[in-house]
Motif scaffolding. Structure first.
Motif, PDB file in Angstrom:
ATOM      1  N   THR A  34       0.848  -1.187   0.000  1.00 11.58           N
ATOM      2  CA  THR A  34       0.000   0.000   0.000  1.00 11.58           C
ATOM      3  C   THR A  34       0.887   1.241   0.000  1.00 11.58           C
ATOM      4  O   THR A  34       2.073   1.162   0.380  1.00 11.58           O
ATOM      5  N   PRO A  35       0.351   2.398  -0.375  1.00  8.19           N
ATOM      6  CA  PRO A  35       1.155   3.627  -0.314  1.00  8.19           C
ATOM      7  C   PRO A  35       1.702   3.898   1.089  1.00  8.19           C
ATOM      8  O   PRO A  35       2.840   4.343   1.237  1.00  8.19           O
ATOM      9  N   ALA A  36       0.910   3.591   2.117  1.00  7.09           N
ATOM     10  CA  ALA A  36       1.374   3.804   3.492  1.00  7.09           C
ATOM     11  C   ALA A  36       2.563   2.892   3.811  1.00  7.09           C
ATOM     12  O   ALA A  36       3.511   3.306   4.489  1.00  7.09           O
ATOM     13  N   MET A  37       2.524   1.653   3.303  1.00 10.31           N
ATOM     14  CA  MET A  37       3.645   0.733   3.509  1.00 10.31           C
ATOM     15  C   MET A  37       4.883   1.228   2.781  1.00 10.31           C
ATOM     16  O   MET A  37       5.995   1.164   3.320  1.00 10.31           O
ATOM     17  N   GLU A  38       4.695   1.722   1.559  1.00  7.72           N
ATOM     18  CA  GLU A  38       5.828   2.248   0.797  1.00  7.72           C
ATOM     19  C   GLU A  38       6.458   3.444   1.498  1.00  7.72           C
ATOM     20  O   GLU A  38       7.687   3.550   1.565  1.00  7.72           O
ATOM     21  N   ASN A  39       5.642   4.336   2.029  1.00  5.81           N
ATOM     22  CA  ASN A  39       6.173   5.499   2.750  1.00  5.81           C
ATOM     23  C   ASN A  39       6.924   5.074   4.004  1.00  5.81           C
ATOM     24  O   ASN A  39       7.961   5.649   4.343  1.00  5.81           O
ATOM     25  N   PHE A  40       6.398   4.075   4.706  1.00  5.23           N
ATOM     26  CA  PHE A  40       7.063   3.572   5.902  1.00  5.23           C
ATOM     27  C   PHE A  40       8.416   2.974   5.536  1.00  5.23           C
ATOM     28  O   PHE A  40       9.424   3.222   6.199  1.00  5.23           O
ATOM     29  N   ASP A  41       8.434   2.218   4.451  1.00  2.01           N
ATOM     30  CA  ASP A  41       9.671   1.619   3.952  1.00  2.01           C
ATOM     31  C   ASP A  41      10.689   2.703   3.590  1.00  2.01           C
ATOM     32  O   ASP A  41      11.862   2.627   3.958  1.00  2.01           O
ATOM     33  N   LYS A  42      10.234   3.730   2.895  1.00  2.00           N
ATOM     34  CA  LYS A  42      11.116   4.837   2.500  1.00  2.00           C
ATOM     35  C   LYS A  42      11.657   5.576   3.725  1.00  2.00           C
ATOM     36  O   LYS A  42      12.819   5.980   3.740  1.00  2.00           O
ATOM     37  N   ALA A  43      10.803   5.746   4.738  1.00  2.00           N
ATOM     38  CA  ALA A  43      11.242   6.434   5.954  1.00  2.00           C
ATOM     39  C   ALA A  43      12.375   5.655   6.620  1.00  2.00           C
ATOM     40  O   ALA A  43      13.373   6.249   7.060  1.00  2.00           O
ATOM     41  N   PHE A  44      12.231   4.335   6.700  1.00  2.00           N
ATOM     42  CA  PHE A  44      13.302   3.535   7.302  1.00  2.00           C
ATOM     43  C   PHE A  44      14.577   3.605   6.468  1.00  2.00           C
ATOM     44  O   PHE A  44      15.674   3.717   7.003  1.00  2.00           O
ATOM     45  N   LYS A  45      14.420   3.548   5.157  1.00  2.00           N
ATOM     46  CA  LYS A  45      15.600   3.630   4.291  1.00  2.00           C
ATOM     47  C   LYS A  45      16.278   4.985   4.405  1.00  2.00           C
ATOM     48  O   LYS A  45      17.489   5.092   4.259  1.00  2.00           O
ATOM     49  N   SER A  46      15.506   6.030   4.694  1.00  2.00           N
ATOM     50  CA  SER A  46      16.086   7.375   4.808  1.00  2.00           C
ATOM     51  C   SER A  46      17.017   7.502   6.006  1.00  2.00           C
ATOM     52  O   SER A  46      17.838   8.416   6.054  1.00  2.00           O
ATOM     53  N   LEU A  47      16.915   6.585   6.963  1.00  2.00           N
ATOM     54  CA  LEU A  47      17.824   6.628   8.110  1.00  2.00           C
ATOM     55  C   LEU A  47      19.271   6.402   7.680  1.00  2.00           C
ATOM     56  O   LEU A  47      20.197   6.788   8.378  1.00  2.00           O
ATOM     57  N   GLY A  48      19.453   5.795   6.523  1.00  2.00           N
ATOM     58  CA  GLY A  48      20.800   5.553   6.000  1.00  2.00           C
ATOM     59  C   GLY A  48      21.366   6.731   5.234  1.00  2.00           C
ATOM     60  O   GLY A  48      22.555   6.727   4.894  1.00  2.00           O
ATOM     61  N   ASP A  49      20.544   7.745   4.957  1.00  2.00           N
ATOM     62  CA  ASP A  49      21.036   8.934   4.262  1.00  2.00           C
ATOM     63  C   ASP A  49      22.074   9.642   5.133  1.00  2.00           C
ATOM     64  O   ASP A  49      21.950   9.646   6.366  1.00  2.00           O
ATOM     65  N   THR A  63      23.829   3.096  22.623  1.00  2.00           N
ATOM     66  CA  THR A  63      22.553   2.449  22.907  1.00  2.00           C
ATOM     67  C   THR A  63      21.965   1.921  21.605  1.00  2.00           C
ATOM     68  O   THR A  63      22.233   2.456  20.540  1.00  2.00           O
ATOM     69  N   SER A  64      21.192   0.874  21.714  1.00  2.00           N
ATOM     70  CA  SER A  64      20.599   0.295  20.508  1.00  2.00           C
ATOM     71  C   SER A  64      19.345   1.063  20.079  1.00  2.00           C
ATOM     72  O   SER A  64      18.845   0.872  18.982  1.00  2.00           O
ATOM     73  N   GLU A  65      18.858   1.935  20.950  1.00  2.00           N
ATOM     74  CA  GLU A  65      17.649   2.700  20.641  1.00  2.00           C
ATOM     75  C   GLU A  65      17.976   3.892  19.747  1.00  2.00           C
ATOM     76  O   GLU A  65      19.034   4.505  19.877  1.00  2.00           O
ATOM     77  N   LEU A  66      17.052   4.190  18.858  1.00  2.00           N
ATOM     78  CA  LEU A  66      17.223   5.355  17.988  1.00  2.00           C
ATOM     79  C   LEU A  66      17.149   6.630  18.809  1.00  2.00           C
ATOM     80  O   LEU A  66      16.420   6.698  19.801  1.00  2.00           O
ATOM     81  N   SER A  67      17.850   7.645  18.360  1.00  2.00           N
ATOM     82  CA  SER A  67      17.761   8.946  19.017  1.00  2.00           C
ATOM     83  C   SER A  67      16.407   9.569  18.706  1.00  2.00           C
ATOM     84  O   SER A  67      15.729   9.182  17.744  1.00  2.00           O
ATOM     85  N   ASP A  68      16.002  10.544  19.502  1.00  2.00           N
ATOM     86  CA  ASP A  68      14.726  11.229  19.263  1.00  2.00           C
ATOM     87  C   ASP A  68      14.712  11.886  17.887  1.00  2.00           C
ATOM     88  O   ASP A  68      13.684  11.925  17.218  1.00  2.00           O
ATOM     89  N   ARG A  69      15.846  12.378  17.464  1.00  2.00           N
ATOM     90  CA  ARG A  69      15.950  13.012  16.146  1.00  2.00           C
ATOM     91  C   ARG A  69      15.629  12.010  15.046  1.00  2.00           C
ATOM     92  O   ARG A  69      14.877  12.303  14.110  1.00  2.00           O
ATOM     93  N   ARG A  70      16.159  10.810  15.164  1.00  2.00           N
ATOM     94  CA  ARG A  70      15.937   9.781  14.141  1.00  2.00           C
ATOM     95  C   ARG A  70      14.532   9.181  14.248  1.00  2.00           C
ATOM     96  O   ARG A  70      13.922   8.836  13.253  1.00  2.00           O
ATOM     97  N   LYS A  71      14.013   9.076  15.475  1.00  2.00           N
ATOM     98  CA  LYS A  71      12.637   8.598  15.654  1.00  2.00           C
ATOM     99  C   LYS A  71      11.666   9.569  14.983  1.00  2.00           C
ATOM    100  O   LYS A  71      10.684   9.131  14.368  1.00  2.00           O
ATOM    101  N   ALA A  72      11.942  10.850  15.108  1.00  2.00           N
ATOM    102  CA  ALA A  72      11.058  11.874  14.534  1.00  2.00           C
ATOM    103  C   ALA A  72      10.951  11.715  13.014  1.00  2.00           C
ATOM    104  O   ALA A  72       9.931  12.099  12.424  1.00  2.00           O
TER     105      ALA A  72
END
Length: 126
Positions: A34-49, A63-72
């Motif tokens: 779905t478009p929502a799934m694609e956007n979610f996928d793209k958001a995760f991939k953007s963490l590598g930018d 820590t293994s947890e994402l920072s607030d900046r990356r969670k946002a």
């Protein structure tokens, strides 16, 4: 000599055929998202930018947890995915308390479940 030439041509065609089969399955999985799934996928991939990678300070926390900046970066796409199921904004806030981590975890569970459903549908069609 002709025998080896024909054999190698046949082997090449077989490998290409198998390669195309795998590609068509992958394309089907991607096209069924779905478009929502694609956007979610793209958001995760953007963490590598480069601009979204952990800073030196974030790395030092070790820590293994994402920072607030990356969670946002993930929250808007996570909310979109959750809301695409018909969940209301108030229900989302009630269940997660607005906690970014809980929103991301819930969206990840939805994404994984929907991906599994797509794979099962593809397998059952074969």
């Amino acid at each position: 000599m002709k025998k080896y030439l024909l054999l190698s041509a046949f082997a090449t065609l077989t490998l290409l055929s198998c390669n195309n089969e795998g590609t068509s399955v992958n394309n089907t999985v991607e096209s069924m998202k779905t478009p929502a799934m694609e956007n979610f996928d793209k958001a995760f991939k953007s963490l590598g930018d480069p601009q979204n990678r952990p800073t030196e300070e974030e790395k030092k926390r070790n820590t293994s947890e994402l920072s607030d900046r990356r969670k946002a970066l993930l929250v808007p796409a996570s909310k979109e995915l959750i809301l695409s199921l018909g969940v209301t904004e108030s229900e989302l806030m009630r269940k997660t308390g607005g906690d970014m981590s809980q929103i991301i975890v819930w969206a990840t569970q939805i994404y994984m479940k929907k991906s599994d459903e797509i794979r099962k549908n593809i397998k059952s069609e074969k």
